[in-house]
Write an enzyme that holds these catalytic residues in place. Structure first.
Site, PDB file in Angstrom:
ATOM      1  N   LYS A 171      -8.372  -0.908 -19.759  1.00  0.00           N
ATOM      2  CA  LYS A 171      -8.703  -0.822 -21.171  1.00  0.00           C
ATOM      3  C   LYS A 171      -7.450  -1.102 -22.023  1.00  0.00           C
ATOM      4  O   LYS A 171      -6.943  -2.194 -21.988  1.00  0.00           O
ATOM      5  CB  LYS A 171      -9.331   0.535 -21.470  1.00  0.00           C
ATOM      6  CG  LYS A 171     -10.319   1.020 -20.384  1.00  0.00           C
ATOM      7  CD  LYS A 171     -11.570   0.142 -20.297  1.00  0.00           C
ATOM      8  CE  LYS A 171     -12.414   0.421 -19.047  1.00  0.00           C
ATOM      9  NZ  LYS A 171     -12.808   1.789 -18.818  1.00  0.00           N
ATOM     10  N   TYR A 226     -16.384  10.270 -18.696  1.00  0.00           N
ATOM     11  CA  TYR A 226     -16.774   8.878 -18.447  1.00  0.00           C
ATOM     12  C   TYR A 226     -17.843   8.850 -17.346  1.00  0.00           C
ATOM     13  O   TYR A 226     -17.701   9.547 -16.326  1.00  0.00           O
ATOM     14  CB  TYR A 226     -15.521   8.095 -18.044  1.00  0.00           C
ATOM     15  CG  TYR A 226     -15.801   6.704 -17.568  1.00  0.00           C
ATOM     16  CD1 TYR A 226     -16.095   5.691 -18.471  1.00  0.00           C
ATOM     17  CD2 TYR A 226     -15.768   6.396 -16.211  1.00  0.00           C
ATOM     18  CE1 TYR A 226     -16.356   4.401 -18.021  1.00  0.00           C
ATOM     19  CE2 TYR A 226     -16.020   5.114 -15.766  1.00  0.00           C
ATOM     20  CZ  TYR A 226     -16.317   4.119 -16.672  1.00  0.00           C
ATOM     21  OH  TYR A 226     -16.566   2.850 -16.218  1.00  0.00           O
ATOM     22  N   ASP A 232      -7.976  12.452 -18.434  1.00  0.00           N
ATOM     23  CA  ASP A 232      -8.198  11.023 -18.592  1.00  0.00           C
ATOM     24  C   ASP A 232      -7.811  10.677 -20.033  1.00  0.00           C
ATOM     25  O   ASP A 232      -8.508  11.033 -20.979  1.00  0.00           O
ATOM     26  CB  ASP A 232      -9.684  10.728 -18.322  1.00  0.00           C
ATOM     27  CG  ASP A 232     -10.020   9.245 -18.400  1.00  0.00           C
ATOM     28  OD1 ASP A 232      -9.290   8.505 -19.080  1.00  0.00           O
ATOM     29  OD2 ASP A 232     -11.033   8.842 -17.795  1.00  0.00           O
ATOM     30  N   ARG A 291       0.817  -1.226   0.000  1.00  0.00           N
ATOM     31  CA  ARG A 291       0.000   0.000   0.000  1.00  0.00           C
ATOM     32  C   ARG A 291       0.846   1.270   0.000  1.00  0.00           C
ATOM     33  O   ARG A 291       0.323   2.377  -0.133  1.00  0.00           O
ATOM     34  CB  ARG A 291      -1.007   0.001   1.163  1.00  0.00           C
ATOM     35  CG  ARG A 291      -2.014   1.140   1.048  1.00  0.00           C
ATOM     36  CD  ARG A 291      -3.111   1.101   2.102  1.00  0.00           C
ATOM     37  NE  ARG A 291      -2.671   0.715   3.410  1.00  0.00           N
ATOM     38  CZ  ARG A 291      -1.963   1.503   4.227  1.00  0.00           C
ATOM     39  NH1 ARG A 291      -1.628   2.722   3.879  1.00  0.00           N
ATOM     40  NH2 ARG A 291      -1.596   1.049   5.410  1.00  0.00           N
TER      41      ARG A 291
HETATM   42  C1  LIG Z   1     -13.302   2.551 -17.769  1.00  0.00           C
HETATM   43  C2  LIG Z   1     -12.987   3.989 -17.730  1.00  0.00           C
HETATM   44  C3  LIG Z   1     -12.738   4.647 -16.517  1.00  0.00           C
HETATM   45  C4  LIG Z   1     -12.842   3.951 -15.177  1.00  0.00           C
HETATM   46  O1  LIG Z   1     -11.852   2.997 -15.024  1.00  0.00           O
HETATM   47  P1  LIG Z   1     -12.029   1.663 -14.149  1.00  0.00           P
HETATM   48  O2  LIG Z   1     -10.762   0.930 -14.415  1.00  0.00           O
HETATM   49  O3  LIG Z   1     -13.251   0.974 -14.613  1.00  0.00           O
HETATM   50  O4  LIG Z   1     -12.146   2.140 -12.729  1.00  0.00           O
HETATM   51  C5  LIG Z   1     -12.416   5.987 -16.564  1.00  0.00           C
HETATM   52  N1  LIG Z   1     -12.342   6.652 -17.736  1.00  0.00           N
HETATM   53  C6  LIG Z   1     -12.581   6.055 -18.914  1.00  0.00           C
HETATM   54  C7  LIG Z   1     -12.491   6.843 -20.165  1.00  0.00           C
HETATM   55  C8  LIG Z   1     -12.910   4.709 -18.953  1.00  0.00           C
HETATM   56  O5  LIG Z   1     -13.164   4.120 -20.141  1.00  0.00           O
END
Ligand SMILES: *Cc1c(COP(=O)(O)O)cnc(C)c1O
Length: 383
Positions: A198, A101, A173, A47
């Site tokens: 992703k 998102y 993001d 952690r």
């Molecule tokens: C999936 C996603 C998230 C969130 O991520 P997790 O790994 O599901 O917590 C944030 N931003 C975008 C663009 C995403 O596709």
């Protein structure tokens, strides 16, 4: 030595070779307890985000984004948590782009007010609107480009310049673009966030997230991350590092495949509208061409039919599966109104352009002719 090429960085950056053994892959340190103090006098603890398996993969992502440091988390939202906790306190104000998102939107709306953080949601199409919305207590500008699922593109250099001039932290993001297609830090951003679930991992088998940033921002974010938890376990770190080795190859194929499918759909009478930043018809095309090396593997389209027929179309596909998430080697389809944006109230969702017949396609690395044949066959059955 710092390597230049992104594909080289995918393979080599961050790798930890244990000097006693010499394995070419980073070992999985499956230990929550470490001798203290170790030979270097350090305290190691998962952690604390400082075990070698974590450091190796975080270093690889940081090298790909051109950051000074990186941290890996157990999800993208855990990374968002750590960022917001480090950047915002009661009485502060933040600016968020509209169309973020769905999970991030829900976090902003449900959690931030409870901690006394105020915010405004700004139309991402016009960076000047961010400038106009900055208050004396604004501490963070958070954007996403291209957005999920409409692939809206925002001028990142302009947003970064607005933030810098006002002394406001800028974060993005970068999940959809990936570091292969877009490096926001080079455009002036302070922090890059990823849902590694992703593209970074790319095999739809783990959930993870990452933050990458400038040197001076590391300590407060690490401190917040250690307080919140949300560290990534060693086995998942290993899988993420392994997945990242082929990120460049995967994303360049996904760029090509998505482009071909976008072209195919654009000329199809059964399709009302295609959203892909690589198309000249996309409102964000010029900005995307300026700041992205590739247009990505995500596209959305509006079928010219009712909601039920759109579901029949999805059911008629055989290669492309209807499933949540994105960015993996396999092509996946979903209806954003039922998945990523299910928690966004319907009126708000429609205002953002996310209708009940909007289809989002995450294009994989399969042979594109097979993907197009699958779509053509499914469209033929609803005509
Ligand atoms: C999936 C996603 C998230 C969130 O991520 P997790 O790994 O599901 O917590 C944030 N931003 C975008 C663009 C995403 O596709």
């Amino acid at each position: 030595m710092k390597f230049g090429g992104l594909d080289t960085r995918c393979v080599h950056s961050g790798n930890y070779i244990d000097p006693d053994v010499g394995g070419v892959n980073t070992p999985i340190y499956w230990s929550a307890s470490f001798i203290f103090p170790n030979q270097k006098g350090e305290l190691k603890y998962p952690r604390h985000f400082n075990i070698p398996t974590q450091i190796a993969v975080a270093g690889k992502i940081s090298a790909l984004e051109g950051g000074d440091w990186g941290l890996v988390f157990s999800s993208g939202l855990a990374a968002v948590n750590a960022l917001f906790a480090a950047a915002l306190r009661s009485g502060d104000h933040a600016l968020f782009q509209d169309g973020l998102y769905g999970g991030t939107q829900h976090f902003v709306q449900s959690i931030l007010p409870r901690f006394g953080v105020m915010y405004d949601i700004v139309d991402g199409g016009r960076p000047a609107d961010f400038q106009a919305a900055i208050k004396t207590n604004t501490r963070l500008i958070f954007v996403e480009s291209p957005t999920n699922p409409l692939l809206n593109v925002i001028d990142l250099a302009e947003i970064a310049a607005i933030g810098r001039k006002a002394g406001v932290l800028t974060a993005i993001d970068n999940t959809f673009a990936t570091p292969i297609n877009q490096n926001p830090i080079a455009l002036g951003f302070d922090i890059v966030m990823h849902s590694g679930t992703k593209y970074l991992n790319g095999h739809s088998d783990i959930c993870c997230g990452a933050l990458v940033g400038r040197r001076d921002l590391f300590q407060p974010i690490l401190a917040a991350a250690q307080d919140l938890g949300g560290n990534l376990d060693p086995a998942a770190c290993y899988l993420l590092e392994r997945g990242l080795k082929t990120l460049g190859l995967r994303v360049s194929r996904q760029n090509e495949n998505a482009r071909a499918i976008a072209d195919y759909l654009s000329g199809n009478p059964a399709v009302r509208r295609v959203y892909y930043p690589g198309l000249g018809s996309h409102p964000g095309h010029e900005t995307a061409a300026k700041q992205m090396r590739g247009f990505g593997g995500m596209l959305s389209f509006e079928l010219d039919c009712d909601a039920a027929t759109a579901r029949t179309f999805a059911g008629n596909l055989s290669l492309i599966k209807t499933a949540v998430s994105l960015g993996g080697v396999e092509s996946l389809l979903c209806f954003p109104c039922e998945t990523s944006h299910a928690k966004v109230p319907p009126e708000q969702r429609l205002k953002q352009g996310i209708s009940d017949t909007l289809v989002r396609l995450s294009v994989g690395i399969e042979n594109v002719d097979d993907l197009i044949a699958d779509i053509e066959n499914a469209l033929g059955k609803i005509r």
